[in-house]
Write a protein that holds these residues in place. Sequence first.
Motif, PDB file in Angstrom:
ATOM      1  N   THR A   1      31.630 -54.056   7.440  1.00 51.43           N
ATOM      2  CA  THR A   1      30.552 -54.401   6.514  1.00 51.43           C
ATOM      3  C   THR A   1      29.344 -53.503   6.735  1.00 51.43           C
ATOM      4  O   THR A   1      28.717 -53.041   5.769  1.00 51.43           O
TER       5      THR A   1
ATOM      6  N   GLU B   1      35.563 -57.126  10.476  1.00 50.44           N
ATOM      7  CA  GLU B   1      34.826 -57.279   9.219  1.00 50.44           C
ATOM      8  C   GLU B   1      33.335 -57.013   9.405  1.00 50.44           C
ATOM      9  O   GLU B   1      32.704 -56.347   8.574  1.00 50.44           O
ATOM     10  N   ALA B   2      32.761 -57.513  10.488  1.00 50.90           N
ATOM     11  CA  ALA B   2      31.332 -57.290  10.729  1.00 50.90           C
ATOM     12  C   ALA B   2      31.027 -55.799  10.852  1.00 50.90           C
ATOM     13  O   ALA B   2      30.041 -55.309  10.291  1.00 50.90           O
TER      14      ALA B   2
ATOM     15  N   LYS C   1      31.115 -54.367  -2.653  1.00 53.31           N
ATOM     16  CA  LYS C   1      31.123 -54.052  -1.221  1.00 53.31           C
ATOM     17  C   LYS C   1      31.703 -55.176  -0.370  1.00 53.31           C
ATOM     18  O   LYS C   1      32.425 -54.913   0.588  1.00 53.31           O
ATOM     19  N   ASP C   2      31.395 -56.430  -0.709  1.00 50.98           N
ATOM     20  CA  ASP C   2      31.916 -57.535   0.091  1.00 50.98           C
ATOM     21  C   ASP C   2      33.436 -57.653  -0.041  1.00 50.98           C
ATOM     22  O   ASP C   2      34.134 -57.952   0.929  1.00 50.98           O
TER      23      ASP C   2
ATOM     24  N   VAL D   1      30.374 -50.160   5.133  1.00 53.10           N
ATOM     25  CA  VAL D   1      30.479 -50.256   3.679  1.00 53.10           C
ATOM     26  C   VAL D   1      29.104 -50.405   3.039  1.00 53.10           C
ATOM     27  O   VAL D   1      28.835 -49.817   1.989  1.00 53.10           O
ATOM     28  N   ASN D   2      28.213 -51.168   3.665  1.00 52.10           N
ATOM     29  CA  ASN D   2      26.880 -51.363   3.091  1.00 52.10           C
ATOM     30  C   ASN D   2      26.054 -50.082   3.058  1.00 52.10           C
ATOM     31  O   ASN D   2      25.095 -49.983   2.291  1.00 52.10           O
TER      32      ASN D   2
ATOM     33  N   GLN E   1      37.191 -61.163  12.239  1.00 49.05           N
ATOM     34  CA  GLN E   1      35.747 -61.315  12.048  1.00 49.05           C
ATOM     35  C   GLN E   1      34.980 -60.135  12.645  1.00 49.05           C
ATOM     36  O   GLN E   1      34.026 -59.635  12.043  1.00 49.05           O
TER      37      GLN E   1
ATOM     38  N   SER F   1      39.073 -55.153   6.379  1.00 49.79           N
ATOM     39  CA  SER F   1      39.166 -55.843   7.671  1.00 49.79           C
ATOM     40  C   SER F   1      40.488 -56.588   7.813  1.00 49.79           C
ATOM     41  O   SER F   1      41.133 -56.525   8.865  1.00 49.79           O
TER      42      SER F   1
ATOM     43  N   ALA G   1      34.934 -54.735   2.055  1.00 51.27           N
ATOM     44  CA  ALA G   1      34.860 -55.024   3.493  1.00 51.27           C
ATOM     45  C   ALA G   1      35.920 -56.041   3.893  1.00 51.27           C
ATOM     46  O   ALA G   1      36.587 -55.888   4.922  1.00 51.27           O
ATOM     47  N   GLN G   2      36.087 -57.077   3.088  1.00 54.11           N
ATOM     48  CA  GLN G   2      37.097 -58.104   3.382  1.00 54.11           C
ATOM     49  C   GLN G   2      38.503 -57.500   3.333  1.00 54.11           C
ATOM     50  O   GLN G   2      39.321 -57.724   4.217  1.00 54.11           O
TER      51      GLN G   2
END
Length: 186
Positions: free
Chosen positions: A124, A120-121, A138-139, A127-128, A117, A146, A142-143
Amino acid sequence: MDRRIARSRQVIMQAFIELLGEQEFERVTIQGIADRANVNRGTIYLHFTDKYDLLEQSVENYLMMLADSCVPENGPTNELSRDLLIRAFTYLKEHAATYNVLITNKGIPTFRHRMTQMIEANITLVVNQMTLETGIHKDILAQFLSVSITGLIEWWVIQSMPYTPEEMVEQVAKILEARLQLWDTK
Protein backbone atom coordinates in the motif's frame (compact mmCIF):
# COMPACT_ATOMS: atom_id res chain seq x y z
CA MET A 1 16.76 -7.74 26.63
CA ASP A 2 19.24 -9.94 28.49
CA ARG A 3 20.88 -12.45 26.13
CA ARG A 4 19.92 -15.40 28.35
CA ILE A 5 16.27 -14.34 28.32
CA ALA A 6 16.33 -13.87 24.55
CA ARG A 7 18.02 -17.25 24.12
CA SER A 8 15.43 -18.99 26.33
CA ARG A 9 12.57 -17.41 24.40
CA GLN A 10 14.11 -18.43 21.07
CA VAL A 11 14.69 -22.03 22.20
CA ILE A 12 11.10 -22.27 23.42
CA MET A 13 9.70 -20.81 20.18
CA GLN A 14 11.83 -23.14 18.07
CA ALA A 15 10.68 -26.16 20.08
CA PHE A 16 7.09 -25.01 19.66
CA ILE A 17 7.50 -24.68 15.87
CA GLU A 18 9.13 -28.12 15.67
CA LEU A 19 6.17 -29.64 17.53
CA LEU A 20 3.72 -27.84 15.23
CA GLY A 21 5.47 -29.55 12.34
CA GLU A 22 4.70 -32.91 13.91
CA GLN A 23 1.19 -32.40 15.30
CA GLU A 24 -1.85 -30.14 15.26
CA PHE A 25 -1.78 -27.03 17.46
CA GLU A 26 -4.53 -28.42 19.72
CA ARG A 27 -2.36 -31.44 20.58
CA VAL A 28 0.72 -29.39 21.47
CA THR A 29 1.14 -29.06 25.25
CA ILE A 30 3.27 -26.83 27.44
CA GLN A 31 4.90 -29.97 28.87
CA GLY A 32 5.72 -31.18 25.35
CA ILE A 33 7.26 -27.81 24.52
CA ALA A 34 9.23 -27.84 27.77
CA ASP A 35 10.54 -31.34 27.06
CA ARG A 36 11.55 -30.42 23.50
CA ALA A 37 13.21 -27.16 24.60
CA ASN A 38 14.88 -28.89 27.55
CA VAL A 39 13.48 -26.37 30.03
CA ASN A 40 10.98 -26.71 32.82
CA ARG A 41 7.36 -25.62 32.49
CA GLY A 42 7.97 -22.68 34.81
CA THR A 43 10.50 -21.23 32.37
CA ILE A 44 7.88 -21.23 29.64
CA TYR A 45 5.39 -19.50 31.93
CA LEU A 46 7.99 -16.84 32.74
CA HIS A 47 7.93 -15.83 29.08
CA PHE A 48 4.43 -16.75 27.87
CA THR A 49 1.03 -16.91 29.59
CA ASP A 50 -0.04 -20.04 27.68
CA LYS A 51 0.39 -21.77 24.34
CA TYR A 52 -1.90 -19.22 22.66
CA ASP A 53 0.35 -16.40 23.81
CA LEU A 54 3.34 -18.43 22.63
CA LEU A 55 1.65 -18.80 19.23
CA GLU A 56 0.95 -15.06 18.97
CA GLN A 57 4.46 -14.08 19.99
CA SER A 58 6.01 -16.70 17.70
CA VAL A 59 4.00 -15.44 14.74
CA GLU A 60 5.05 -11.86 15.47
CA ASN A 61 8.67 -12.87 16.02
CA TYR A 62 9.00 -14.84 12.79
CA LEU A 63 7.18 -12.15 10.80
CA MET A 64 9.55 -9.51 12.15
CA MET A 65 12.53 -11.67 11.26
CA LEU A 66 11.17 -12.07 7.72
CA ALA A 67 10.48 -8.32 7.44
CA ASP A 68 13.95 -7.48 8.81
CA SER A 69 15.55 -9.78 6.24
CA CYS A 70 14.07 -7.62 3.46
CA VAL A 71 15.49 -4.32 4.66
CA PRO A 72 18.29 -3.18 2.34
CA GLU A 73 21.70 -2.45 3.82
CA ASN A 74 21.16 1.30 3.45
CA GLY A 75 17.92 1.20 5.48
CA PRO A 76 14.19 0.84 4.87
CA THR A 77 12.64 2.04 1.64
CA ASN A 78 9.15 2.58 0.24
CA GLU A 79 10.05 0.90 -3.03
CA LEU A 80 9.05 -2.58 -4.09
CA SER A 81 12.22 -3.79 -5.76
CA ARG A 82 13.50 -7.04 -7.13
CA ASP A 83 16.26 -6.94 -4.54
CA LEU A 84 13.72 -6.70 -1.72
CA LEU A 85 11.75 -9.67 -3.07
CA ILE A 86 14.91 -11.71 -3.65
CA ARG A 87 15.91 -11.04 -0.03
CA ALA A 88 12.49 -12.26 1.15
CA PHE A 89 12.50 -15.44 -0.95
CA THR A 90 16.14 -16.15 -0.01
CA TYR A 91 15.38 -15.76 3.69
CA LEU A 92 12.37 -18.07 3.37
CA LYS A 93 14.53 -20.65 1.61
CA GLU A 94 17.28 -20.43 4.25
CA HIS A 95 14.68 -20.95 7.00
CA ALA A 96 12.44 -23.31 5.06
CA ALA A 97 11.72 -25.73 7.90
CA THR A 98 10.34 -23.01 10.17
CA TYR A 99 8.35 -21.10 7.58
CA ASN A 100 7.00 -24.28 6.02
CA VAL A 101 5.37 -25.12 9.35
CA LEU A 102 4.10 -21.58 9.91
CA ILE A 103 2.66 -21.19 6.43
CA THR A 104 1.19 -24.65 5.96
CA ASN A 105 -0.01 -25.73 9.42
CA LYS A 106 -3.77 -26.04 9.04
CA GLY A 107 -4.40 -25.41 12.71
CA ILE A 108 -2.85 -21.94 12.71
CA PRO A 109 -3.98 -19.70 9.86
CA THR A 110 -2.78 -16.78 11.97
CA PHE A 111 0.66 -16.65 10.36
CA ARG A 112 -0.63 -16.58 6.78
CA HIS A 113 -3.21 -13.93 7.67
CA ARG A 114 -0.66 -11.71 9.41
CA MET A 115 1.86 -12.18 6.60
CA THR A 116 -0.78 -11.01 4.12
CA GLN A 117 -1.49 -7.96 6.31
CA MET A 118 2.23 -7.14 6.52
CA ILE A 119 2.67 -7.48 2.76
CA GLU A 120 -0.45 -5.40 2.13
CA ALA A 121 0.75 -2.60 4.41
CA ASN A 122 4.07 -2.43 2.58
CA ILE A 123 2.54 -2.69 -0.88
CA THR A 124 0.00 0.00 0.00
CA LEU A 125 2.87 2.39 0.76
CA VAL A 126 4.37 1.68 -2.66
CA VAL A 127 1.07 1.80 -4.56
CA ASN A 128 0.05 5.09 -2.93
CA GLN A 129 3.20 6.70 -4.33
CA MET A 130 2.41 5.52 -7.85
CA THR A 131 0.60 7.48 -10.51
CA LEU A 132 -1.92 5.10 -12.02
CA GLU A 133 -3.38 6.08 -15.34
CA THR A 134 -5.11 2.76 -15.88
CA GLY A 135 -8.32 3.39 -13.96
CA ILE A 136 -7.30 0.82 -11.36
CA HIS A 137 -8.16 1.81 -7.80
CA LYS A 138 -5.08 1.84 -5.58
CA ASP A 139 -6.75 -0.04 -2.72
CA ILE A 140 -7.87 -2.82 -5.07
CA LEU A 141 -4.39 -3.06 -6.61
CA ALA A 142 -2.74 -3.25 -3.17
CA GLN A 143 -5.16 -5.96 -2.04
CA PHE A 144 -4.72 -7.95 -5.27
CA LEU A 145 -0.93 -7.80 -5.11
CA SER A 146 -0.68 -8.67 -1.42
CA VAL A 147 -2.98 -11.69 -1.67
CA SER A 148 -1.23 -12.80 -4.87
CA ILE A 149 2.25 -12.55 -3.36
CA THR A 150 1.14 -14.37 -0.20
CA GLY A 151 -0.43 -17.13 -2.29
CA LEU A 152 2.67 -17.39 -4.43
CA ILE A 153 4.91 -17.67 -1.35
CA GLU A 154 2.62 -20.34 0.09
CA TRP A 155 2.61 -22.29 -3.18
CA TRP A 156 6.40 -22.04 -3.45
CA VAL A 157 6.90 -23.31 0.11
CA ILE A 158 4.35 -26.15 -0.25
CA GLN A 159 5.97 -27.25 -3.53
CA SER A 160 9.35 -27.51 -1.76
CA MET A 161 10.69 -24.38 -3.44
CA PRO A 162 11.07 -25.73 -6.99
CA TYR A 163 12.56 -22.46 -8.26
CA THR A 164 15.36 -20.31 -6.95
CA PRO A 165 14.50 -17.02 -5.25
CA GLU A 166 15.82 -15.19 -8.30
CA GLU A 167 13.61 -17.22 -10.66
CA MET A 168 10.56 -16.54 -8.47
CA VAL A 169 11.22 -12.81 -8.49
CA GLU A 170 11.81 -12.84 -12.24
CA GLN A 171 8.47 -14.57 -12.74
CA VAL A 172 6.70 -12.05 -10.48
CA ALA A 173 8.32 -9.22 -12.44
CA LYS A 174 7.19 -10.73 -15.74
CA ILE A 175 3.65 -11.10 -14.43
CA LEU A 176 3.57 -7.50 -13.24
CA GLU A 177 5.05 -6.20 -16.47
CA ALA A 178 2.77 -8.27 -18.72
CA ARG A 179 -0.33 -6.71 -20.17
CA LEU A 180 -2.38 -9.88 -20.22
CA GLN A 181 -5.63 -9.93 -22.12
CA LEU A 182 -7.44 -12.61 -20.14
CA TRP A 183 -10.85 -11.77 -21.55
CA ASP A 184 -12.37 -9.78 -24.31
CA THR A 185 -12.60 -6.11 -23.30
CA LYS A 186 -15.28 -5.24 -25.85
